[in-house]
Motif scaffolding. Structure first.
Motif, mmCIF file in Angstrom:
data_model
loop_
_atom_site.group_PDB
_atom_site.id
_atom_site.type_symbol
_atom_site.label_atom_id
_atom_site.label_comp_id
_atom_site.label_asym_id
_atom_site.label_seq_id
_atom_site.Cartn_x
_atom_site.Cartn_y
_atom_site.Cartn_z
ATOM 1 N N ASP A 63 7.196 -63.072 7.760
ATOM 2 C CA ASP A 63 8.358 -63.304 6.895
ATOM 3 C C ASP A 63 9.162 -64.520 7.363
ATOM 4 N N PHE A 64 9.337 -64.632 8.678
ATOM 5 C CA PHE A 64 10.052 -65.779 9.231
ATOM 6 C C PHE A 64 9.304 -67.073 8.908
ATOM 7 N N GLN A 65 7.990 -67.054 9.070
ATOM 8 C CA GLN A 65 7.166 -68.231 8.774
ATOM 9 C C GLN A 65 7.306 -68.630 7.302
ATOM 10 N N LYS A 66 7.265 -67.652 6.424
ATOM 11 C CA LYS A 66 7.400 -67.921 4.992
ATOM 12 C C LYS A 66 8.802 -68.439 4.665
ATOM 13 N N GLU A 67 9.810 -67.872 5.315
ATOM 14 C CA GLU A 67 11.202 -68.283 5.100
ATOM 15 C C GLU A 67 11.408 -69.753 5.480
ATOM 16 N N LYS A 68 10.746 -70.188 6.521
ATOM 17 C CA LYS A 68 10.923 -71.564 7.000
ATOM 18 C C LYS A 68 9.966 -72.550 6.344
ATOM 19 N N PHE A 69 8.693 -72.147 6.159
ATOM 20 C CA PHE A 69 7.669 -73.099 5.719
ATOM 21 C C PHE A 69 7.085 -72.813 4.330
ATOM 22 N N GLY A 70 7.538 -71.770 3.672
ATOM 23 C CA GLY A 70 7.002 -71.419 2.358
ATOM 24 C C GLY A 70 7.366 -72.450 1.300
ATOM 25 N N PRO A 71 6.829 -72.293 0.096
ATOM 26 C CA PRO A 71 7.092 -73.257 -0.987
ATOM 27 C C PRO A 71 8.584 -73.381 -1.316
ATOM 28 N N ASP A 72 9.315 -72.295 -1.183
ATOM 29 C CA ASP A 72 10.758 -72.327 -1.406
ATOM 30 C C ASP A 72 11.503 -72.180 -0.082
ATOM 31 N N GLY A 73 10.824 -72.500 1.000
ATOM 32 C CA GLY A 73 11.365 -72.315 2.338
ATOM 33 C C GLY A 73 12.438 -73.321 2.697
ATOM 34 N N GLU A 74 13.024 -73.072 3.837
ATOM 35 C CA GLU A 74 14.134 -73.899 4.303
ATOM 36 C C GLU A 74 13.707 -75.345 4.559
ATOM 37 N N LEU A 75 12.489 -75.567 5.042
ATOM 38 C CA LEU A 75 12.024 -76.935 5.292
ATOM 39 C C LEU A 75 11.920 -77.722 3.985
ATOM 40 N N THR A 76 11.408 -77.090 2.951
ATOM 41 C CA THR A 76 11.304 -77.741 1.642
ATOM 42 C C THR A 76 12.687 -78.069 1.101
ATOM 43 N N GLN A 77 13.614 -77.139 1.236
ATOM 44 C CA GLN A 77 14.972 -77.368 0.743
ATOM 45 C C GLN A 77 15.660 -78.485 1.514
ATOM 46 N N ARG A 78 15.493 -78.496 2.834
ATOM 47 C CA ARG A 78 16.093 -79.562 3.646
ATOM 48 C C ARG A 78 15.471 -80.912 3.299
ATOM 49 N N SER A 79 14.168 -80.925 3.125
ATOM 50 C CA SER A 79 13.469 -82.159 2.786
ATOM 51 C C SER A 79 14.003 -82.722 1.467
ATOM 52 N N THR A 80 14.162 -81.855 0.501
ATOM 53 C CA THR A 80 14.671 -82.279 -0.802
ATOM 54 C C THR A 80 16.079 -82.831 -0.676
ATOM 55 N N SER A 81 16.937 -82.137 0.052
ATOM 56 C CA SER A 81 18.328 -82.586 0.169
ATOM 57 C C SER A 81 18.458 -83.889 0.949
ATOM 58 N N VAL A 82 17.603 -84.096 1.939
ATOM 59 C CA VAL A 82 17.665 -85.314 2.750
ATOM 60 C C VAL A 82 17.050 -86.499 1.998
ATOM 61 N N MET A 83 15.957 -86.258 1.282
ATOM 62 C CA MET A 83 15.232 -87.352 0.627
ATOM 63 C C MET A 83 15.833 -87.774 -0.716
ATOM 64 N N LYS A 84 16.553 -86.884 -1.378
ATOM 65 C CA LYS A 84 17.066 -87.199 -2.711
ATOM 66 C C LYS A 84 17.945 -88.455 -2.731
ATOM 67 N N GLN B 104 12.657 -88.736 8.265
ATOM 68 C CA GLN B 104 11.339 -88.236 8.659
ATOM 69 C C GLN B 104 11.375 -87.655 10.073
ATOM 70 N N LYS B 105 12.047 -88.364 10.992
ATOM 71 C CA LYS B 105 12.161 -87.876 12.369
ATOM 72 C C LYS B 105 12.939 -86.564 12.413
ATOM 73 N N GLN B 106 14.018 -86.505 11.659
ATOM 74 C CA GLN B 106 14.854 -85.301 11.619
ATOM 75 C C GLN B 106 14.054 -84.113 11.096
ATOM 76 N N LEU B 107 13.331 -84.304 10.014
ATOM 77 C CA LEU B 107 12.537 -83.217 9.434
ATOM 78 C C LEU B 107 11.387 -82.820 10.350
ATOM 79 N N SER B 108 10.776 -83.791 10.998
ATOM 80 C CA SER B 108 9.684 -83.503 11.922
ATOM 81 C C SER B 108 10.182 -82.696 13.118
ATOM 82 N N SER B 109 11.334 -83.059 13.626
ATOM 83 C CA SER B 109 11.927 -82.341 14.755
ATOM 84 C C SER B 109 12.251 -80.901 14.374
#
Length: 176
Positions: free
Chosen positions: A98-119, A42-47
């Motif tokens: 575009d950058f905002q969508k790339e990072k925070f969009g539904p298929d964005g990097e944050l979602t992908q990182r969250s999935t990989s870290v939480m799985k 959670q801390k890692q993703l928040s940072s």
């Protein structure tokens, strides 16, 4: 005749009891709060989220500065200069979105990182839940925080502490 009816009733009662399903429930939020790896994730993703949000804000501020400069200089510009500067501002804003969508969009990097870290954490909790269910011979375990709504739950069926113990943690000692 009374004995036959009594035997039949007893047999029916015994068979329904033997087919009774056993239930339990867990509180997944409570379990996750005990896990240090969850708190760390959670801390890692928040940072990471904060870092990207600062970058997004900077990009939008730069676009705003460009627009204000354009507004200030508009009186002195020719039609071609106006078109060019407008296009620059629009392009800059599009890049920021575009950058905002790339990072925070539904298929964005944050979602992908969250999935990989939480799985792995979710798989570890799931395995512990299955182990507790098998050890207690339970047929079903519900998540108190899931989509299943429980209007009443007897605390004696709460298996959250057992899952926490199965994970090698202490109930009531939350991760920091």
């Amino acid at each position: 005749m009374k004995k036959v009816i009594l035997v039949v009733c007893f047999t029916l009662l015994a068979s329904t009891v033997s087919f009774a399903q056993r239930f339990g429930y867990v509180d997944s939020d409570y379990i996750l709060k005990h896990m240090p790896e969850y708190a760390s994730a959670q801390k890692q993703l928040s940072s990471l989220s904060d870092q990207w949000q600062k970058e997004v804000d900077q990009r939008f501020q730069e676009t705003e500065r460009m627009y204000k400069a354009y507004q200030a200089d508009i009186v002195l510009m020719t039609a071609d200069m106006k078109k060019r500067r407008e296009a620059e501002v629009v392009d800059k804003e599009k890049l920021a979105k575009d950058f905002q969508k790339e990072k925070f969009g539904p298929d964005g990097e944050l979602t992908q990182r969250s999935t990989s870290v939480m799985k792995p954490i979710q798989e570890k909790v799931h395995k512990a839940i299955v182990d507790v269910a098998e050890a207690d011979n339970l047929d079903f375990i519900f998540d108190k925080n899931g989509e299943v709504i429980m209007l009443f739950a007897n605390p004696r069926y709460d298996k959250s502490d057992e899952v926490i113990k199965k994970l090698g943690l202490k109930p009531g000692v939350f991760a920091k």
